[in-house]
Design a protein around this motif. Structure first.
Motif, short mmCIF file in Angstrom:
data_model
loop_
_atom_site.label_atom_id
_atom_site.label_comp_id
_atom_site.label_asym_id
_atom_site.label_seq_id
_atom_site.Cartn_x
_atom_site.Cartn_y
_atom_site.Cartn_z
N GLU A 1 -2.89 9.80 0.34
CA GLU A 1 -2.36 10.35 -0.65
C GLU A 1 -3.55 9.85 -2.04
O GLU A 1 -4.26 9.17 -1.83
CB GLU A 1 -1.07 9.61 -1.24
CG GLU A 1 0.10 10.04 -0.25
CD GLU A 1 0.55 11.72 -0.57
OE1 GLU A 1 0.19 12.16 -1.75
OE2 GLU A 1 1.13 12.20 0.33
N GLU B 1 -4.11 -1.31 -2.96
CA GLU B 1 -3.30 -2.31 -2.55
C GLU B 1 -2.94 -3.25 -3.88
O GLU B 1 -3.80 -3.59 -4.57
CB GLU B 1 -3.98 -3.07 -1.44
CG GLU B 1 -2.83 -4.44 -0.69
CD GLU B 1 -3.61 -4.68 0.61
OE1 GLU B 1 -2.79 -5.89 1.01
OE2 GLU B 1 -4.62 -4.30 0.79
N TYR C 1 -6.45 4.23 2.56
CA TYR C 1 -5.74 3.43 1.61
C TYR C 1 -6.78 3.40 0.33
O TYR C 1 -7.86 3.10 0.72
CB TYR C 1 -5.49 2.25 2.20
CG TYR C 1 -4.54 2.38 3.07
CD1 TYR C 1 -3.01 2.53 2.90
CD2 TYR C 1 -4.64 1.99 4.54
CE1 TYR C 1 -2.21 2.55 4.00
CE2 TYR C 1 -3.84 2.05 5.57
CZ TYR C 1 -2.69 2.33 5.20
OH TYR C 1 -1.60 2.58 6.23
N GLN D 1 -0.38 6.89 -4.45
CA GLN D 1 -0.31 5.45 -3.73
C GLN D 1 0.08 4.59 -4.95
O GLN D 1 1.18 3.89 -4.59
CB GLN D 1 -1.50 5.29 -3.37
CG GLN D 1 -2.09 6.00 -1.91
CD GLN D 1 -3.31 5.38 -1.28
OE1 GLN D 1 -3.53 4.16 -1.22
NE2 GLN D 1 -3.86 6.29 -0.55
N THR D 2 -0.35 4.54 -6.12
CA THR D 2 0.10 3.40 -7.04
C THR D 2 1.63 3.56 -7.32
O THR D 2 2.17 2.81 -7.35
CB THR D 2 -0.55 3.60 -8.05
OG1 THR D 2 -2.13 3.30 -7.88
CG2 THR D 2 -0.34 2.43 -9.18
N VAL E 1 0.89 -1.06 -0.16
CA VAL E 1 0.00 -0.06 -0.01
C VAL E 1 0.82 1.25 0.01
O VAL E 1 1.97 1.07 0.36
CB VAL E 1 -0.96 0.14 1.10
CG1 VAL E 1 -2.03 -1.24 1.13
CG2 VAL E 1 -0.29 -0.06 2.59
N GLY E 2 0.16 2.18 -0.46
CA GLY E 2 1.17 3.70 -0.24
C GLY E 2 0.81 4.40 0.72
O GLY E 2 0.19 3.98 1.69
#
Length: 115
Positions: free
Chosen positions: A33, A107, A104, A38-39, A28-29
């Protein structure tokens, strides 16, 4: 056949190598964000873990992607498409799920080969 664990903790390992296969934990980032941020962070973490294991994104066999909302599919895909090795795209599934917390948004779980 031996098992090697990378970045192990009391609950989980970030990567496990068994035979010629590398299994990564869900990445996960930074909480809160954007989907794109996040990606990007997740894919950078995947690159680092695969390198520690002796593999690379060109050897990813399968990717499972969870989004908090399928409305974010295009935003995530824009980052994924810029990162993935176009000559070696993995089998992939993307679904919507309630993640560990509302902060989040993405994922990603990957399985890769060592050779």
């Amino acid at each position: 056949m031996s098992i090697r664990r990378i970045e192990s903790g009391p609950r989980m390992s970030q990567a496990v190598i068994h035979g010629h296969t590398v299994y990564l934990a869900g990445q996960v980032g930074a909480p809160g964000e954007s989907v794109a941020a996040q990606t990007k962070a997740i894919l950078a973490a995947i690159d680092q873990l695969l390198a520690k294991a002796g593999s690379a994104k060109s050897k990813i066999l399968q990717a499972i992607i969870w989004l908090d909302d399928m409305a974010n599919f295009a935003e995530m895909n824009a980052v994924w498409d810029a990162w993935v090795d176009p000559a070696n795209t993995p089998a992939r599934a993307t679904g919507e799920a309630k993640l560990a917390g509302p902060e989040y948004k993405v994922e990603i779980i990957v399985t890769a080969a060592l050779d």
